[in-house]
Motif scaffolding. Structure first.
Motif, PDB file in Angstrom:
ATOM      1  N   THR A 124       3.706  76.281 -68.532  1.00 15.66           N
ATOM      2  CA  THR A 124       5.064  76.775 -68.615  1.00 15.66           C
ATOM      3  C   THR A 124       5.039  78.299 -68.629  1.00 15.66           C
ATOM      4  OG1 THR A 124       5.713  74.855 -69.925  1.00 15.66           O
ATOM      5  CG2 THR A 124       7.159  76.760 -70.007  1.00 15.66           C
ATOM      6  N   VAL A 125       5.966  78.905 -67.898  1.00 19.36           N
ATOM      7  CA  VAL A 125       6.099  80.359 -67.899  1.00 19.36           C
ATOM      8  C   VAL A 125       7.445  80.710 -68.517  1.00 19.36           C
ATOM      9  CG1 VAL A 125       6.225  82.436 -66.487  1.00 19.36           C
ATOM     10  CG2 VAL A 125       4.648  80.617 -65.856  1.00 19.36           C
ATOM     11  N   VAL A 126       7.409  81.569 -69.530  1.00 22.93           N
ATOM     12  CA  VAL A 126       8.626  82.063 -70.179  1.00 22.93           C
ATOM     13  C   VAL A 126       8.857  83.472 -69.658  1.00 22.93           C
ATOM     14  CG1 VAL A 126       9.731  82.590 -72.370  1.00 22.93           C
ATOM     15  CG2 VAL A 126       8.093  80.706 -72.230  1.00 22.93           C
ATOM     16  N   GLU A 146       2.276  70.837 -74.375  1.00 23.91           N
ATOM     17  CA  GLU A 146       2.328  69.404 -74.104  1.00 23.91           C
ATOM     18  C   GLU A 146       3.801  68.993 -74.023  1.00 23.91           C
ATOM     19  OE1 GLU A 146      -0.299  67.460 -73.526  1.00 23.91           O
ATOM     20  OE2 GLU A 146      -1.573  69.248 -73.739  1.00 23.91           O
ATOM     21  N   PRO A 147       4.116  67.869 -73.370  1.00 20.42           N
ATOM     22  CA  PRO A 147       5.512  67.421 -73.308  1.00 20.42           C
ATOM     23  C   PRO A 147       6.133  67.322 -74.704  1.00 20.42           C
ATOM     24  CG  PRO A 147       4.157  66.125 -71.823  1.00 20.42           C
ATOM     25  CD  PRO A 147       3.213  66.983 -72.623  1.00 20.42           C
ATOM     26  N   GLY A 148       7.298  67.933 -74.892  1.00 17.11           N
ATOM     27  CA  GLY A 148       8.004  67.911 -76.158  1.00 17.11           C
ATOM     28  C   GLY A 148       7.528  68.946 -77.168  1.00 17.11           C
TER      29      GLY A 148
END
Length: 93
Positions: free
Chosen positions: A1-3, A30-32
């Motif tokens: 993920t990139v913020v 991880e998911p969630g």
């Protein structure tokens, strides 16, 4: 993920972009999973060159800061911050 972190003038200016990318951070999640992320934003990332005065400038006191997965992220966060007006030349380092 990139913020990604973006900034724009709180009062629109036709001579400035609505949002400008100021930084980003890649985060392995991880998911969630959730995580707190710090993205430093330097004043020079908010500045533009004033050709008439031959100086770099931050000219508006109120800025909108946006953080999200992209510049159009509807779930992103936004806030308004005050940044004092200032100018500097390349020699002022």
């Amino acid at each position: 993920t990139v913020v990604q972190a973006y900034a724009g003038l709180a009062e629109p200016d036709p001579h400035q972009p609505h949002k400008r990318l100021c930084g980003f951070r890649r985060v392995a999640l991880e998911p969630g999973e959730r995580s707190r992320v710090a993205i430093p934003v330097a004043l020079r990332d908010l500045a533009w060159f004033d050709v008439r005065k031959s100086r770099w400038r931050i000219g508006a006191p109120w800025w909108r800061m946006f953080v999200g997965a992209s510049s159009a992220d509807p779930d992103g966060l936004a806030d308004t911050v005050a940044i004092p007006e200032r100018t500097w030349s390349l020699r002022d380092r």
